[in-house]
Design an enzyme around this catalytic site. Structure first.
Site, short mmCIF file in Angstrom:
data_model
loop_
_atom_site.label_atom_id
_atom_site.label_comp_id
_atom_site.label_asym_id
_atom_site.label_seq_id
_atom_site.Cartn_x
_atom_site.Cartn_y
_atom_site.Cartn_z
N ARG A 39 12.44 2.99 15.71
CA ARG A 39 12.37 2.13 17.05
C ARG A 39 13.72 1.44 17.30
O ARG A 39 14.06 1.18 18.37
CB ARG A 39 11.32 0.99 16.50
CG ARG A 39 9.90 1.59 16.71
CD ARG A 39 8.78 0.75 15.71
NE ARG A 39 7.50 1.23 15.90
CZ ARG A 39 6.92 2.27 15.31
NH1 ARG A 39 7.66 2.92 14.80
NH2 ARG A 39 5.63 2.46 15.47
N LYS B 124 11.44 3.85 7.83
CA LYS B 124 11.39 4.79 8.61
C LYS B 124 11.24 4.34 10.10
O LYS B 124 11.59 4.72 11.23
CB LYS B 124 10.53 6.03 8.24
CG LYS B 124 10.70 7.21 9.32
CD LYS B 124 10.53 8.70 8.54
CE LYS B 124 9.10 8.59 8.42
NZ LYS B 124 8.55 10.31 8.32
N ASP C 260 -0.17 6.35 5.11
CA ASP C 260 0.49 7.24 4.92
C ASP C 260 0.94 7.48 3.18
O ASP C 260 1.37 8.21 2.49
CB ASP C 260 2.28 6.96 5.15
CG ASP C 260 2.49 7.52 6.55
OD1 ASP C 260 1.70 8.36 6.97
OD2 ASP C 260 3.21 6.88 7.14
N ARG D 1 5.56 14.00 2.14
CA ARG D 1 4.66 13.02 1.11
C ARG D 1 3.67 13.97 0.33
O ARG D 1 3.67 13.22 -1.02
CB ARG D 1 3.85 12.01 2.17
CG ARG D 1 4.55 11.08 2.93
CD ARG D 1 3.97 9.94 3.37
NE ARG D 1 4.73 9.32 4.59
CZ ARG D 1 5.73 8.74 4.43
NH1 ARG D 1 6.31 8.45 3.22
NH2 ARG D 1 6.40 7.98 5.60
N SER E 261 -4.10 3.57 15.47
CA SER E 261 -2.82 4.48 15.52
C SER E 261 -1.93 3.80 15.97
O SER E 261 -1.65 3.26 17.22
CB SER E 261 -3.16 5.77 16.29
OG SER E 261 -1.69 6.55 16.54
#
Length: 450
Positions: free
Chosen positions: A33, A28, A327, A403, A174
């Protein structure tokens, strides 16, 4: 309700051994991108293996709104005819990014130093998430952001004319923030330096270099320093998207906890800034091996083989590993429930501001299914009940979070009794083939009426 329609309640019942090959979708992060960088080139970028989940498709629609030509071809390939760095047109309508925090934050960065105005919105989950972590550094370029209280969407971004490069130290790990600043720097004069004290996923840096940007990365006492020269002419590329390690986590973890399972997950990207979960599982004693290790498109790739692992032990996950598996903590906490002893997950405050408060969501759902959980602001601890000791039986709130939804469905495959979720709809944002893929391996997933 799902962010994209009526709620889809679903249950997962205990199943026999999972077996076969799990061909998970494309990565993903790289898919997002690919669309954005393709739009910032002049010429055609071709993309194979793109994740066709709702989050990525929303990013593709946004690139069209900014003037790029984005096309899906009959063979499953995509092409992007870009408009060049600084070439974005002002969109005629509000940009709806659905559920995707990655999408909206990267797009904000990509348009931030072009003198246009754009308004962004999303679903209920995205509109409740803070954007200040991105708009604050973008303000250093001269960008204006006007949103709801707490820096929330809907939000209007007024791009900065004649922006110059900046120096910015990312306050918390981040990749989204780092990437937004780097994308904004593309149309700024001069040099931009981004410093991160802890390394985060580096797909943006790798891909910028591949598209021809003048970018360098150095490790210093201050941290990882990324230097980008502004206003390059990016070159179109042919991109093969590796399969997503975050999606691979679900069939891998299911195989580890369902007795007798043996599952192969081919072609998974193992970028070291993304592979923390697999390292952690092996430290817990998981029977997880890498086969056919290779490199594709500048990214390390391997086939993962996961087998039932009844002897896994709880561990203390190093906090510095959080950025490489942020994640994956929800599904790790499910595996921890079937291990022996305590699994400690610390330094994970970012999970409080994801699609949902993932620490609270997993803690509440695991407790409802008979698992002991302790939690704090930036940590939680799961006390495992062993390979056959999780009672199950509860219905868990997915909280519009893909998730969370998938993690509890995996829990149900190995619990004593079925586990249900109130809404499987959000799964389509990142893993649209989850239900069919897991069913093909032997899982027992059932949709139910409201």
């Amino acid at each position: 309700m799902s962010g994209h329609g009526a709620a889809i309640p679903m249950s997962s019942r205990p199943c026999g051994p999972l077996s076969g090959t799990a061909e998970v979708p494309g990565d993903k992060s790289i898919s997002h991108r690919s669309f954005i960088l393709g739009a910032l080139c002049v010429g055609e970028t071709r993309i194979t293996g793109l994740l066709e989940g709702q989050d990525v498709l929303d990013t593709g629609r946004a690139m069209r709104a900014f003037g790029a030509e984005v096309t899906r071809h009959d063979n499953g390939e995509w092409s992007v005819h870009g408009v060049g760095v600084g070439g974005f047109a002002e969109p005629g309508n509000v940009i709806d990014c659905g559920n995707s925090g990655t999408g909206v934050r990267l797009i904000m960065g990509a348009m931030a130093t072009t003198p246009i105005t754009a308004t962004f919105t999303g679903d209920a989950s995205l509109n409740g998430r803070p954007m200040g972590r991105v708009t604050d550094p973008l303000a250093l370029f001269g960008v204006q952001a006007h949103g709801r209280s707490g820096g929330r969407l809907p939000m209007t971004i007024v791009g900065a004319p004649e922006a110059s490069g900046v120096e910015y130290t990312v306050p918390v790990p981040s990749a989204q923030v780092k990437s937004a600043v780097l994308l904004a720097a593309l149309n700024a004069r001069g040099e931009t330096r981004v410093i991160e004290r802890e390394a985060t996923r580096d797909h943006t840096e790798r891909m910028l270099a591949g598209f021809g940007a003048d970018i360098s990365v150095d490790t210093t006492e201050a941290g990882r320093v990324i230097t980008l020269q502004g206003q390059p002419e990016l070159r179109p590329q042919a991109i093969t998207v590796p399969r997503d390690p975050s999606s691979a986590a679900f069939p891998v973890c299911a195989a580890l906890i369902v007795p007798g399972s043996d599952v192969l997950v081919p072609g998974i990207g193992l970028n070291p800034t993304r592979a923390g979960l697999f390292t952690t599982l092996r430290e817990m004693g998981a029977d997880l091996t890498y086969e056919n290790e290779r490199e594709e498109g500048g990214e390390p790739v391997a086939d993962l083989r996961a087998r039932f692992s009844p002897d896994m032990k709880g561990i203390a996950v190093p906090p510095e590993r959080a950025a490489s598996m942020i994640d994956e903590y929800p599904i790790l906490s499910v595996v921890a429930a079937f291990a022996e002893g305590r699994t400690e997950m610390r330094g994970v405050k970012e999970l409080r501001v994801k699609e949902s408060d993932r620490i609270d969501a997993m803690a509440q759902g695991l407790r409802a299914n008979g698992v002991e959980v302790e939690e704090g602001e930036d940590w939680w601890i799961v006390t495992g009940r062993g390979p056959d000791g999780v009672p199950g039986g509860a219905t868990c709130a997915a909280r519009l979070d893909h998730r969370i939804a998938m993690s509890f469905l995996i829990l149900g495959m190995a619990a004593e009794t079925a586990v249900s979720i109130d809404d499987a709809g959000p799964i389509a944002t990142s893993f649209p083939i989850f239900e069919g893929l897991m069913g093909g391996l032997g899982a027992k997933l059932e949709r139910s009426a409201d």
